[in-house]
Design a protein around this motif. Structure first.
Motif, short mmCIF file in Angstrom:
data_model
loop_
_atom_site.label_atom_id
_atom_site.label_comp_id
_atom_site.label_asym_id
_atom_site.label_seq_id
_atom_site.Cartn_x
_atom_site.Cartn_y
_atom_site.Cartn_z
N UNK A 1174 1.20 -1.10 -0.27
CA UNK A 1174 0.40 -0.31 0.43
C UNK A 1174 0.80 1.27 0.65
N UNK A 1175 1.93 0.68 0.96
CA UNK A 1175 2.90 2.10 0.84
C UNK A 1175 3.40 2.79 -0.14
N UNK A 1176 3.87 1.07 -0.99
CA UNK A 1176 4.16 1.40 -2.33
C UNK A 1176 3.04 2.08 -3.37
N UNK A 1177 2.50 1.42 -3.61
CA UNK A 1177 1.17 1.29 -5.01
C UNK A 1177 0.50 1.85 -4.34
N UNK A 1178 0.18 2.29 -3.00
CA UNK A 1178 -1.43 2.66 -2.89
C UNK A 1178 -2.31 2.09 -2.77
N UNK A 1179 -3.48 1.87 -3.46
CA UNK A 1179 -4.43 1.39 -3.01
C UNK A 1179 -4.02 -0.18 -3.80
N UNK A 1180 -4.20 -1.25 -2.93
CA UNK A 1180 -3.91 -2.47 -2.45
C UNK A 1180 -5.23 -3.91 -3.66
N UNK A 1181 -5.69 -4.36 -4.60
CA UNK A 1181 -6.24 -5.42 -4.68
C UNK A 1181 -6.02 -5.98 -4.35
N UNK A 1182 -6.88 -7.27 -4.01
CA UNK A 1182 -7.31 -8.31 -2.94
C UNK A 1182 -6.02 -9.46 -4.08
N UNK A 1183 -6.34 -9.20 -4.99
CA UNK A 1183 -5.55 -9.87 -6.45
C UNK A 1183 -3.64 -10.28 -6.39
N UNK A 1184 -3.46 -8.59 -5.97
CA UNK A 1184 -2.25 -8.37 -6.22
C UNK A 1184 -1.99 -8.54 -5.29
N UNK A 1185 -2.75 -8.77 -3.80
CA UNK A 1185 -2.36 -8.83 -2.77
C UNK A 1185 -1.61 -10.89 -2.91
N UNK A 1186 -2.10 -11.04 -3.55
CA UNK A 1186 -1.89 -12.21 -3.45
C UNK A 1186 -1.23 -13.32 -3.96
N UNK A 1187 -1.54 -12.24 -5.58
CA UNK A 1187 0.35 -12.69 -6.00
C UNK A 1187 1.59 -12.53 -5.80
#
Ligand SMILES: Cc1cc2nc3c(=O)[nH]c(=O)nc-3n(C[C@H](O)[C@H](O)[C@H](O)COP(=O)(O)OP(=O)(O)OC[C@H]3O[C@@H](n4cnc5c(N)ncnc54)[C@H](O)[C@@H]3O)c2cc1C
Ligand code: FES
Ligand code: FES
Length: 1395
Positions: A1174-1187
């Protein structure tokens, strides 16, 4: 001789099937389920009694280029009889790949599918009704609706059983398609929210007429091009038997030549529905289909009546009679035809009537003493029949036909002639023929009756009758004079329907006065003699009196009651000679506005209304949302896979139990009769096949275990003695019934078959101290404080069968190295696992038990499912081949045991103001042969009974060991009995004190202090909502107004009485440790495993919501989209251990909690990563978190074993219900006019799911309290062993107005997200129906007493459970009609009559 065709051609869901080899005994259902990919049609009963197997059959007529479509029970339809037909199953309407049909989607959206086992059949019954309504020339419906009317929509599913939902949401689904529905009246659904404005059809999944092609073009072309007109085609089926279809009577008789056929091996069929009642005991090698003989399908009309071919179906006969009534004889309005048609509409169910023939019914009545309705009504209508014997063709009156000795298999019924009866042109019948038309100034009266547990049919009548009379007006006396009476009675335990000739002769030529009526009734009592052995003889003969009275009373001047008058103007037409309310099955129209428009059937009463009050909680979104049940759509479309839907592996064999028929006997040997069925046996598996190191164990629980097979001694009737193994399930079932067991009882004591026997022989099970209920206070002291006492009063409760729609089933597949996988429909796979390992003598890790979903459990798939899985495993282990079993309904019912019957004696002391000071109970619980859960029952009984503050409470409860199948857990086991016992006591106290029962209830509800004393830690201070729930329901102005209306109704109605009652409930729920496992896959989808099993209670749905809530914690919107990415998968005992038992109502919340904790582990593991991203990219989606988590090797699978804290492992559920009923004093029938339930569900995890549980549970309770008699013979063998004799509630028996409020009792720290259980407790509330019936009976008895017709107390009586029609009638007075007439005739005796 019948032409031979080498092939059978038909279509299933548009796909062509051509068969050259068929065993002619194969049913359509068996073919669909074993030879096609379509598993939507389910086997629920194999008797035409449940509707699970319903499909749509379509037939094409190339001459008129039209397709006829009708529903049919595929379990009774023989495959060979559908040559050139098209079959549509629920898969043919739509599916997950190509899109679901609107019916699937609406069923799902109205929350109308729980376990889903009934759902495909419901879809097809509804679809068939819609398709046929849309073919009518009614005005085009608005877009999105069909031409179905609301009343037809409800009727469409009248033969389909559902054990889960309580029908209300299914009715809403049906109504949603009806053109005259008010959408705002429909119940909770996921298409709009209650109170939404602009509710219109666009919000519903779109329905358009004609969207489904039910008859493929290729089949039409084939039919057109084939030289044989399909209907004339004969077929030779191979595979051990032959199918003939003669095309003329001569052709048939060539076939029936005894030199060609031996009688025992030939079967003549039309619809084959008789096998639903008289099961084939053996296979036949020749089948003769009579439908190819054209004259059997002819319909001929003339001025005198109508001749109907014997092979014409009952449905077609109804249409023909209605057409006749509506068209050709319009001016005269032939009441007789219409009434016959109306009555036939109550024969069986739509899907049986569509294939069942008129002739088949009459032949069964003549040959097999079948309790036919049709024979009775046609007898009164003066019908004649035409038969062909081997030597001659005869025309006989129906009476002559019925009185002949049973016809042999070479007697062919050709046709039935129903004369036309009109007032202006009344025809007389003599010598079997209609020989004259006498135009007289007489009028024709005709009425038919049946008293059966279910108003709309699908229940054999206790007694049926039909009466025809001609009346003329005697000007001198002003009386109507009777003539030409035909009074027919049947089904009461007689060889065949009879005419009550003595009564007819007595009445003919007489006016009807009450004294004449009384004499007629006395004669009738002498005529209606019930055969020995038939249950309820006195009740049945009282029905005969009641019906005749009902028929004639409008003719007696002084008896005419408001709303039931007869026009005595001799010049008026018969059409006006109508009863203005019906009395069929007690479901008469009761409101003033309805009396003026009697519907074509008594369906106006079945139009149900409902209200649901829920409060949505957003705190834990999506928890608290009324989301649709997971998998509901695939359940509707038939794609959901139950155990029996798993395709059979190659080489699979099938097993069926051989059951003992003796309660206690040595087994000296088993042999098999020499029959075609016996030839199908592959091998027998018995206790001798248990491997070395294994044990003869079939089930176990903490208190004890039971053997899989009896070895040398059988200890109850129904006990498995061995397993027959055959190549198909049908062969195995049939072959098992060929077993001849050699019993002997040398040196054995008599069996113990009742609790009284058990007491005499001191045959009890121990109740370990940890499950012993605790006594409270000092009973003697409490009694000493009492002003009054009731001593040693008695009450009895019967048993109840589960009636899950899917019977017990399992499939065992042997694996390498002495391993085995067993698929079972089980509520406790873990226990099943260990019993299988114990039986086979293998380590536990050699066994894997898998359960995906269960087609209804209600406790019956807990311990009772285990022996089936173990038997399959043992057979598979022995034979090294897969073995599966799917118990037929009868076997299932023989072995199930069911609910614990009880005999209760109580002594109670109370103050004059109703405060109870002491209660002592002596309870005898019939537990059957092994412990099962029985030692826990006393605690459950007392737990629910403690809902009132009894002052001091003491008891002596004995758990009796008897030679009966062991009783087990049935939804709310023990609790429902305990709660009812409490009500029975309260009612008696109220009667003794002449105080209203609700006041006694209120007086004795707990204060919080007494609640703590009785329930200890389970009572939670802030959550004690019962007093306010009870007050709101029972002490509201509305309740008072209703009581007033009821009193008015009762004072102005002689033969109907109403009652109302409010019953509270407390139910203690315990939580058990449960595992959960959550794994997130690389694409972000989530797999959840839980110990709990989806048995229809919505466990998966709640678990999914919980996982979405818990995993979505990182996002404010709780990541709503996650819900669709979560899948709960089957239980696998090697993948997730310690799964425990699904039962006790609390498994859903326990599984949810285990999943929440597992999710929390994952969330903790992901938290740092999420923050970093979140710090790096702002909003984090579930998919990106999991991958990213995968890339960084975060462990994305977590499991927990949740163990509830000791201080919060049990809690109390509260609720109350008001029920209002109307009873019919002539028949003992009850209609539940209204039920209002308030149930404290805490903060519901899913209100739609909980509402479904509450409604379904309540209706199952109605079954227990009113309908379901689970009876045994003198050997303890269950005799109510199928849908024919065991009656669960149907759509026409639920409350006409059904309102449920889910009370949100707010935050509960110790509950799983503040929720409470809903599965079992509401069943207890159905006691309100029983209590309301008592109130109505009180009113009836008070009436009888005031008119001098009874000596017994109006209020002091016990009414046992179930309160069936005979029980109610008996309490109202089996001779109430005679008593009434005696009173009247005494009054009138001075008035002479002349004729
Ligand atoms: C679930 C269920 C509920 C039912 N409820 C009721 C009810 O409430 N009231 C009621 O009255 N009935 C009831 N029935 C009975 C039903 O009406 C009969 O099963 C049906 O009419 C039989 O017709 P069929 O064509 O299926 O006969 P089949 O099963 O094909 O044949 C029945 C018998 O009659 C013989 N047969 C048939 N036609 C002829 C003929 N023309 N000449 C000589 N022999 C013939 C056959 O050889 C066979 O022995 C119920 C049936 C079921 C399955
Ligand atoms: S399975 Fe056919 S009606 Fe029950
Ligand atoms: S949903 Fe109808 S039987 Fe289960």
């Amino acid at each position: 001789m019948g032409k031979k065709l080498e092939r059978l051609v038909f279509a299933v869901n548009g796909e062509r099937y051509e068969l050259s080899e068929v065993d002619p005994s194969t049913t359509l259902l068996e073919f669909l389920r074993t030879r096609t990919p379509y598993k939507g049609a389910k086997l629920g009963c194999g008797e035409g009694g449940c509707g699970a197997c319903v499909v749509l059959l379509s037939r094409y007529d190339p001459i008129i280029d039209q397709v006829a479509e009708f529903s049919a029970s595929s379990c009774l339809t023989l495959l060979c009889s559908i040559n050139f037909h098209s079959v549509t199953t629920t898969e043919g309407l739509g599916n997950s790949k190509d899109g679901f049909h609107a019916i699937h989607q609406r069923l799902s959206g109205f929350h109308a599918s729980q376990c889903g086992f009934c759902t495909p059949g419901m879809c097809m019954s509804l679809f068939s009704a819609v398709v046929n309504a849309d073919k009518t020339d009614r005005p085009e419906p608005p877009n999105g609706f069909s031409k179905l009317t609301v009343s037809e929509a409800v009727k469409a599913i009248s033969g389909n059983l559902c054990r889960c939902t309580g029908y209300r949401p299914i009715v809403d689904t049906c109504k949603s398609l009806a053109t005259d529905v008010d959408l705002e009246d429909l119940g909770l659904n996921s298409f709009w929210k209650k109170g939404d404005k602009n509710v219109n059809v666009c919000r519903l999944p779109h329905y358009s007429s004609g969207g489904i092609c039910t008859f493929p073009e290729f089949l039409k072309s084939e039919i057109k091009s084939t030289s044989d007109v399909p209907d004339d085609a004969g077929l030779t089926a191979t595979g051990g038997g032959y199918w003939y279809r003669p095309d003329s009577v001569e052709d048939l008789y060539k076939l029936l030549n005894p030199e060609v056929f031996s009688e025992s091996r030939v079967k003549m069929v039309v619809g084959n529905t008789s096998t639903g009642i008289y099961k084939d005991l053996d296979l036949y090698d020749k089948y003769v289909d009579l439908r190819g003989i054209p004259e059997l399908s002819d319909i001929r009309r003339d001025n005198l009546g109508i001749e109907i071919g014997a092979a014409v179906t009952i449905s077609r006969t109804i249409d023909v009679l209605k057409e006749e009534n509506g068209c050709t004889l319009l001016s005269n309005r032939n009441v007789v035809f219409r009434k016959i048609a109306d009555h036939m509409n109550k024969v069986a169910s739509p899907f049986v009537r569509n294939t069942a023939s008129l002739g088949g019914n009459l032949i069964m009545a003549q040959r097999s003493q079948f309790p036919s309705d049709i024979a009775t009504i046609l007898l009164a209508a003066g019908a004649t029949i035409c038969i062909q014997t081997a030597s001659e063709r005869l025309s006989l009156t129906l009476e002559e036909f019925l009185e002949r000795s049973p016809c042999d298999y070479r007697t062919l019924l050709l046709s039935v002639y129903v004369p036309s009866w009109t007032s202006a042109c009344s025809s007389s019948v003599s010598n079997g023929t209609v020989d004259s038309i006498a135009t007289t100034k007489t009028k024709v009266l005709f009425e038919t009756y049946r008293a059966a547990p279910r108003p709309l049919g699908n229940a054999v009548a206790y007694l049926n009758s039909a009466f025809l009379a001609q009346t003329s007006f005697d000007k001198r006396s002003g009386n109507l004079i009777l003539d030409n009476l035909k009074l027919a009675f049947g089904a009461y335990g007689t060889n065949h329907a009879i005419r009550a000739k003595k009564v007819e002769n007595f009445l003919n030529g007489k006016p009807v006065t009450s004294s004449i009526l009384l004499e007629a009734m006395q004669l009738l009592r002498e005529t209606i003699v019930v055969k020995e052995g038939i249950p309820h003889p006195a009740y049945r003969s009282s029905l005969a009196v009641a019906f005749l009275f009902d028929f004639l009373r409008p003719l007696v001047k002084d008896l005419a009651e408001p709303g039931k008058t007869i026009n005595s103007d001799a010049n008026s037409s018969a059409a006006n000679t109508e009863y203005t309310y019906g009395s069929l099955n007690g479901h008469a129209n009761f409101s003033a506005d309805k009396t003026s428009k009697r519907a074509d059937c008594d369906l106006s009463d079945v139009i149900l209304s409902s209200r649901q009050v829920i409060e949505l909680i957003k705190d834990y979104h999506p928890i608290g949302e009324p989301t649709q049940k997971a998998g509901a759509e695939i359940q509707a479309s038939g794609e959901a896979v139950y155990v029996d839907d798993i395709p059979s592996p190659e080489n699979c064999l099938y097993g069926a139990f051989i059951n003992s028929t003796r309660p206690l006997a040595h087994i000296r040997g088993i042999k098999f009769s020499s029959s075609l069925a016996s030839q199908k046996i592959v091998t027998i598996v018995s206790a001798n096949d248990i491997p070395k190191g294994g044990k003869n164990i079939g089930a176990k629980f903490i208190f004890g275990s039971e053997p899989l097979f009896a070895e040398s001694l059988t200890e109850f009737a129904g006990q498995p003695l061995g397993l027959v193994i055959a190549g198909t399930q049908r062969y195995a079932n049939m072959a098992a019934k060929q077993a001849i067991v050699d019993y002997d009882t040398d040196n054995l004591e008599p069996p113990i078959l009742s609790v009284e026997d058990a007491v005499r022989r001191c045959s009890y099970f121990d109740v370990p101290s940890f499950v012993c209920p605790k006594q409270i206070g000092d009973f003697s002291k409490g009694m000493a404080e009492a002003d009054q006492t009731i001593l040693s009063a008695e009450v009895k409760l019967g048993s109840q069968y589960y009636f899950y729609m899917e019977t017990q089933t399992a499939l065992a597949v042997p694996d390498e190295d002495k391993c085995i996988a067993v698929y079972t429909s089980s509520q406790c796979p873990e226990l099943t696992h260990s019993v299988i390992a114990n039986c086979l003598g293998v380590p536990f890790h050699n066994v894997r038990v898998i359960t995906r979903r269960v087609g209804g459990g209600f406790g019956g798939k807990a311990f009772k499912a285990i022996p089936v899985a173990v038997a399959c495993a043992l057979a598979a282990y022995k034979l090294r081949r897969p073995v599966r079993m799917y118990l037929d309904r009868k076997t299932d019912m023989l072995m199930a045991g069911g609910r614990h019957p009880m005999k209760v004696k109580y002594s109670v002391g109370f103050k004059s103001d109703g405060k109870i000071t002491a209660l002592h109970l002596e309870i005898l619980i019939n537990a059957g042969i092994i412990e099962d859960i029985s030692p826990m029952i006393p605690k459950a009984v007392v737990g629910a009974l403690k809902k009132y503050d009894w002052g001091a409470l003491s008891f002596d409860i004995k758990v009796c060991k008897t030679n009966l199948p062991s009783k087990s857990a049935v939804r709310a086991p023990g609790d429902v009995q305990g709660s009812f016992i409490a009500e029975a006591i309260i009612e008696q106290v109220a009667s003794t004190l002449s105080i209203d029962a609700n006041s006694i209830r209120k007086r004795n509800l707990h204060t919080f202090e007494s609640l703590m004393l009785f329930y200890g830690d389970s009572a939670e201070g802030s959550g004690y909502t019962l007093p306010s729930i009870f007050d709101n329901l029972a002490f509201s102005p509305t309740y008072e107004q209703r009581v007033e209306v009821i009193q008015k109704f009762n004072s102005s109605n002689k033969w109907k009485k109403r009652g109302i009652s409010c019953v509270p409930m407390i139910y203690q729920v315990s939580l058990r440790p449960t595992p959960g496992k959550v794994s997130v896959l690389n694409d972000g989808s989530v797999v959840v495993e839980v110990g709990g099993i989806e048995i229809g209670q919505g466990l998966w749905t709640k678990v999914k919501q919980m996982a979405a809530f818990a995993l979505g914690q990182f996002w404010d919107d709780k990541n709503e989209k996650l819900l669709d990415r979560i899948r709960v998968i089957q239980t696998d005992t090697l993948s997730l251990i310690q799964g425990g038992l699904t039962g006790g109502s609390s498994t859903s919340e326990a599984s949810c909690e285990a999943v929440r904790l597992s999710c929390n582990i994952l969330v903790d593991r992901l938290r740092t990563l999420k923050d970093r991203l979140q710090e790096q990219r702002g909003l984090v989606s579930w998919d990106s978190l999991i991958s990213q988590a995968y890339l960084e090797s975060v462990n994305l699978s977590a499991s927990t074993f949740w163990v509830p804290e000791h201080t919060s492992d049990s809690y109390l559920n509260y609720g109350a219900a008001v029920s209002e009923v109307e009873i019919d004093l002539l028949t003992g029938a009850t209609a539940i006019l209204r039920a209002d339930l308030t149930y404290d569900s805490g903060q519901s995890l899913n209100p739609a799911v909980d509402l479904g549980q509450i409604e379904g549970s309540f209706v199952q309770g109605i079954g227990f309290f009113m309908y379901e008699e689970y009876l045994e013979n003198s050997d303890g063998l269950v005799v109510t062993d199928g849908t024919w004799t065991y009656k669960v509630p149907t759509v026409d028996t639920i409350p006409k107005q059904f309102n449920v409020e889910l009370l949100n009792s707010g935050y509960h720290q110790k509950r799983v997200l503040s929720s409470k259980a809903s599965g079992e407790p509401p069943l207890l509330l159905a006691a309100s129906v029983h209590c309301a019936i008592r109130e109505a009976i009180r009113a009836a008895r008070a009436d009888l007493l005031s008119s001098g017709g009874s000596d017994s107390s109006p209020s002091m009586f016990q009414m046992d459970v179930p309160a069936t029609m005979p029980v109610i009638k008996e309490l109202c007075g089996l001779d109430n009609v005679e008593r009434y007439l005696e009173g009247l005739s005494a009054h009138q005796s001075k008035e002479p009559y002349c004729c």
